[in-house]
Design a protein around this motif. Structure first.
Motif, mmCIF file in Angstrom:
data_model
loop_
_atom_site.group_PDB
_atom_site.id
_atom_site.type_symbol
_atom_site.label_atom_id
_atom_site.label_comp_id
_atom_site.label_asym_id
_atom_site.label_seq_id
_atom_site.Cartn_x
_atom_site.Cartn_y
_atom_site.Cartn_z
ATOM 1 N N ASN B 76 0.858 -1.179 0.000
ATOM 2 C CA ASN B 76 0.000 0.000 0.000
ATOM 3 C C ASN B 76 0.896 1.232 0.000
ATOM 4 N N ASN B 77 1.561 1.433 -1.111
ATOM 5 C CA ASN B 77 2.559 2.494 -1.140
ATOM 6 C C ASN B 77 1.901 3.847 -1.409
ATOM 7 N N GLU B 78 1.103 4.268 -0.455
ATOM 8 C CA GLU B 78 0.374 5.528 -0.594
ATOM 9 C C GLU B 78 0.276 6.205 0.763
ATOM 10 N N ILE B 79 0.029 7.508 0.721
ATOM 11 C CA ILE B 79 -0.192 8.270 1.961
ATOM 12 C C ILE B 79 -1.436 9.131 1.735
ATOM 13 N N TYR B 80 -2.313 9.143 2.697
ATOM 14 C CA TYR B 80 -3.498 9.994 2.641
ATOM 15 C C TYR B 80 -3.473 10.926 3.843
ATOM 16 N N VAL B 81 -3.494 12.213 3.588
ATOM 17 C CA VAL B 81 -3.582 13.161 4.701
ATOM 18 C C VAL B 81 -4.661 14.188 4.401
ATOM 19 N N GLU B 82 -5.268 14.665 5.464
ATOM 20 C CA GLU B 82 -6.301 15.681 5.287
ATOM 21 C C GLU B 82 -5.737 17.018 5.732
ATOM 22 N N LEU B 83 -6.016 18.061 4.969
ATOM 23 C CA LEU B 83 -5.507 19.377 5.338
ATOM 24 C C LEU B 83 -6.485 20.466 4.930
ATOM 25 N N THR B 84 -6.288 21.641 5.510
ATOM 26 C CA THR B 84 -7.082 22.804 5.126
ATOM 27 C C THR B 84 -6.459 23.382 3.866
ATOM 28 N N SER B 85 -7.223 23.401 2.783
ATOM 29 C CA SER B 85 -6.598 23.769 1.512
ATOM 30 C C SER B 85 -6.116 25.219 1.484
ATOM 31 N N GLU B 86 -6.812 26.063 2.243
ATOM 32 C CA GLU B 86 -6.401 27.467 2.347
ATOM 33 C C GLU B 86 -4.960 27.581 2.872
ATOM 34 N N ASN B 87 -4.625 26.737 3.835
ATOM 35 C CA ASN B 87 -3.269 26.772 4.398
ATOM 36 C C ASN B 87 -2.211 26.487 3.348
ATOM 37 N N LEU B 88 -2.484 25.495 2.520
ATOM 38 C CA LEU B 88 -1.503 25.148 1.492
ATOM 39 C C LEU B 88 -1.373 26.286 0.486
ATOM 40 N N SER B 89 -2.506 26.847 0.117
ATOM 41 C CA SER B 89 -2.431 27.906 -0.888
ATOM 42 C C SER B 89 -1.734 29.136 -0.319
ATOM 43 N N ARG B 90 -1.966 29.416 0.959
ATOM 44 C CA ARG B 90 -1.287 30.569 1.569
ATOM 45 C C ARG B 90 0.218 30.326 1.682
ATOM 46 N N ALA B 91 0.552 29.099 2.022
ATOM 47 C CA ALA B 91 1.976 28.771 2.153
ATOM 48 C C ALA B 91 2.677 28.908 0.809
ATOM 49 N N LEU B 92 2.006 28.479 -0.249
ATOM 50 C CA LEU B 92 2.653 28.541 -1.559
ATOM 51 C C LEU B 92 2.696 29.959 -2.105
ATOM 52 N N LYS B 93 1.775 30.795 -1.626
ATOM 53 C CA LYS B 93 1.770 32.173 -2.083
ATOM 54 C C LYS B 93 3.086 32.871 -1.736
ATOM 55 N N THR B 94 3.658 32.506 -0.616
ATOM 56 C CA THR B 94 4.919 33.138 -0.219
ATOM 57 C C THR B 94 6.090 32.640 -1.070
ATOM 58 N N ALA B 95 5.807 31.627 -1.889
ATOM 59 C CA ALA B 95 6.897 31.044 -2.677
ATOM 60 C C ALA B 95 7.054 31.714 -4.034
ATOM 61 N N GLN B 96 6.392 32.829 -4.257
ATOM 62 C CA GLN B 96 6.592 33.551 -5.509
ATOM 63 C C GLN B 96 8.061 33.971 -5.592
ATOM 64 N N ASN B 97 8.612 33.829 -6.735
ATOM 65 C CA ASN B 97 10.049 34.025 -6.985
ATOM 66 C C ASN B 97 10.963 33.500 -5.875
ATOM 67 N N ALA B 98 10.749 32.242 -5.572
ATOM 68 C CA ALA B 98 11.610 31.562 -4.606
ATOM 69 C C ALA B 98 12.694 30.811 -5.362
ATOM 70 N N ARG B 99 13.774 30.581 -4.657
ATOM 71 C CA ARG B 99 14.858 29.813 -5.250
ATOM 72 C C ARG B 99 14.467 28.338 -5.333
ATOM 73 N N ALA B 100 13.865 27.871 -4.253
ATOM 74 C CA ALA B 100 13.468 26.463 -4.205
ATOM 75 C C ALA B 100 12.406 26.278 -3.140
ATOM 76 N N LEU B 101 11.648 25.232 -3.309
ATOM 77 C CA LEU B 101 10.611 24.918 -2.335
ATOM 78 C C LEU B 101 10.709 23.455 -1.976
ATOM 79 N N LYS B 102 10.606 23.202 -0.686
ATOM 80 C CA LYS B 102 10.593 21.812 -0.241
ATOM 81 C C LYS B 102 9.294 21.562 0.482
ATOM 82 N N ILE B 103 8.791 20.382 0.276
ATOM 83 C CA ILE B 103 7.537 20.035 0.916
ATOM 84 C C ILE B 103 7.708 18.638 1.486
#
Lengths: 391, 280
Positions: B76-103
């Protein structure tokens, strides 16, 4: 009092009023010999701000009209702000601004001389008042940061607008860390996102603080000062001490200076339960804990350290460490057992009736009493009158 | 259970940010499914809370320069997690013109999806923003509710008009009615219709085209002029349309008469399926 502001300085004045308006509901205007001071304090007296515009800032500055006493006044922030509401309008159309205060008419008169000969006159009613003066001394704070406002402005950008407080601290490798502060609620199952910004020492012109120190303060007021300082392209200094002692933010320029004094969160939270207090008594591991995350997050590529066990999410509530606790830079003030300060903690809610402080922000004025060393006359230098005007 | 990924390319980062913004508009909380090749954003509402479901799929290869994961077990090589989608979108918003992003998945004080961004700053110094997004790891026994929905046999399958146009039409209709009827036929015609006691409004779209394959599969003997209709909650349709900021490369609408409407969208290499159940 009469003064005349021209050109771009009108906007600078407007910006200053905007940033003051984030703090208090009343504006204290005091013409002094060495400049015009605009001050405010918030209703719970946990934040104080002051701008002083030097006489050179004005094209014409007259602190005292001949034959009159020195006047000072208190006006509603709302009414003064409405004069400077639209910064774009100030920039585009206002050529000069004349502020005059005289006792005879009992009005503070602000005249905006606009393009095409349009003149807007605002007659604002005011109250007489005592001089508002918070007692603070940046030199007494052991820790200091100095950086262009832009650096700090960019640093607070990732935080959500609704976030109330941030923790500012020095992490490993002397990196300056800003982190969203979460109130610890044990039954809180819906956790908020924690954001942390880590900035290298190189971006600071001066960094005088050792690793592990941290204070938590309100973000809204800080943003207010930053937006002013950024627009004026100034450098900002942050002076701070142990948690619970006020943090002092200063900007300086040949024509003006500004001081914001914000209360910081005192870490001894009476609500913190067994879990919390046991953590609090172990300052050393916390400091390490505090500074580790970002190093692991970015620098390390070792996947093994990112283990996450599915079962931990369900079972091990007890072993969980709350994020805000791990942030605490140690026990509170070294002198906290002082009975006097205890007493003040108790007294604080009663001094601000109707607004029970949800957080342990110590009022600035109490904070200043706490350190009689810097205020030789003892409690008496608290010259501010009651914010509610009980008379 | 382990996961870490890295995005270094600016275009990929922007694309990923756009996807997360879209998800945040479509669903308040969503499930992120991580498998060796794919990422899925899944919404599967219970019937009581509206019954809308979403299945968004993207190939990790098209976004990540590094991608390592290890699921619950080898089979079962899978992972399921539940998250607030707003949080992810806000986090990625700060990544505009970033050198790199790790998740990656972490367990700092609580289980988190940690997004860390290496920002470009004016000076040479590095500036790092870290967002710890709280997540809930979904146990295996609940995975069965989060599988790719089976697309039922549509009565009519039709290409959608420009979504912006459709959005502005539906937005206005929402002021008048809570219900909306979508009807379409195999002749390239689609109508959006509202009916109240006082007024009846219909917007007609023509020459939209029907995918050939689907129309063959659909009832062969179906009269091309005959409309298949479905009643929807107008708010749910609008929420879907508001989420579409960029016009997709392909947008298909499948109507199962009186049961549901299925939207099948393709944004470059990201596919989105959205199901809105019919009002009975």
């Amino acid at each position: 009092m009469k003064c005349l502001v021209t050109g771009g300085n009108v906007k600078v004045l407007g910006k200053a009023v905007h940033s003051l308006s984030r703090i208090g509901d009343e504006l204290y205007l005091e013409p002094l010999e060495y400049g015009l001071s605009l001050r405010t304090v918030n209703s719970s007296r946990s934040a104080y701000a002051c701008f002083l515009f030097a006489p050179l800032f004005f094209q014409q500055y007259q602190a005292v009209t001949p034959g009159q006493d020195l006047l000072r006044c208190k006006i509603l922030m709302k009414s003064f702000l409405s004069v400077f509401r639209s910064l774009a309008m100030l920039e585009k159309t206002v050529e000069k601004c004349c502020i005059s205060l005289n006792g005879k008419s009992s009005r503070l008169v602000v005249q905006l001389h606009c393009k095409y000969g349009v003149r807007k006159t605002h007659n604002l009613s005011f109250q007489d008042c005592e001089s508002l003066q918070a007692v603070f001394d940046p030199a007494s704070c052991p820790h200091m940061l100095h950086a262009p406002a832009r650096v700090l402005g960019e640093a607070v950008l990732p935080f959500p607008p609704a976030l109330a407080e941030v923790t500012l601290g020095i992490g490993r490798g002397r990196r300056v860390i800003l982190r969203s502060y979460q109130e610890e609620e044990e039954d809180n199952t819906v956790k908020a996102m924690v954001t942390e910004m880590s900035i290298g020492e190189e971006d600071f012109q001066q960094l005088q603080a050792q690793e592990g120190v941290a204070v938590t303060f309100c973000l809204k007021e800080f943003r207010g000062l930053l937006s002013f300082a950024e627009s004026a392209n100034l450098n900002l200094s942050i002076h701070f001490d142990a948690p619970g002692r006020p943090a002092i933010f200063t900007i300086k320029d040949s024509l003006l200076n500004g001081h914001f004094v914000l209360a910081t969160l005192s870490e001894t939270d009476p609500h913190s339960k067994d879990l919390g207090s046991s953590e609090l008594h172990q300052p050393v591991p916390q400091l390490q804990n505090y500074s580790t995350p970002h190093m692991e997050d970015f620098a390390s590529d070792d996947i093994e350290s990112f283990m996450i066990a599915m079962e931990t999410t369900l079972g091990s509530e007890g072993s969980r460490v709350l994020p805000s606790i791990s942030l605490s830079p140690g026990p509170q003030l070294p002198n906290s057992p002082d009975p006097q300060s205890e007493e003040e903690d108790e007294a604080e809610p009663t001094t601000v009736p109707g607004t029970p402080p949800p957080k342990k922000f110590r009022s600035l004025f109490f904070g200043s009493i706490l350190a009689p060393v810097h205020s030789p006359q003892g409690p008496s230098p608290v010259l501010a009158e009651d914010s509610e005007g009980e008379g | 259970m382990k996961f870490r990924g890295k995005i270094v390319d600016g275009a990929c980062l922007n694309h990923f940010t756009r996807v997360s913004n879209m998800i945040a508009k479509l669903a308040k909380t969503c499930t992120l499914r991580i498998s060796p090749d794919k990422l899925n954003f899944i919404l599967s509402d219970k019937l009581t809370s509206g019954g809308v479901s979403m299945w968004c799929e993207l190939e990790q290869e098209n976004f990540f320069s590094e991608f390592q994961m290890e699921g619950v077990s080898a089979e079962n090589n899978e992972i399921y997690v539940e998250l607030t989608s707003e949080n992810l979108s806000r986090a990625l918003k700060t990544a505009q013109n970033a050198r790199a992003l790790k998740i990656k998945l972490t367990n700092k004080h609580f289980p988190c999806l940690t997004v860390s961004v290496d920002l470009l700053s004016v000076s040479s110094s590095s500036r790092i923003v870290t967002h710890d997004i709280p997540i809930k790891v979904i146990p295996r026994k609940l995975w069965k509710d989060l599988q790719e929905p089976v697309v039922p046999h549509p009565d009519v399958s039709i290409y959608l008009p420009v979504l912006k146009t459709m959005k502005s039409v539906v937005e206005k209709m929402k002021n008048i009615s809570n219900h909306l009827v979508i009807e379409a036929n195999l002749n390239g015609e689609l109508n959006l219709k509202i009916e109240t006691e006082l007024v009846c409004v219909t917007t007609h779209f023509k020459d939209l085209g029907n995918p050939s394959l689907a129309s063959e599969n659909a009832s062969q003997d179906r009269n091309p002029e005959q409309m298949a209709e479905v009643h929807l909650d107008i708010k749910k349709l609008l929420q879907f349309l508001v989420g579409q900021q960029v016009n997709p490369t392909k947008a298909l609408c499948n109507i199962v008469r009186n049961k549901m409407v299925h939207f099948d969208l393709l944004h470059e290499d990201v596919s989105l399926q959205y199901f809105i159940p019919a009002l009975s």
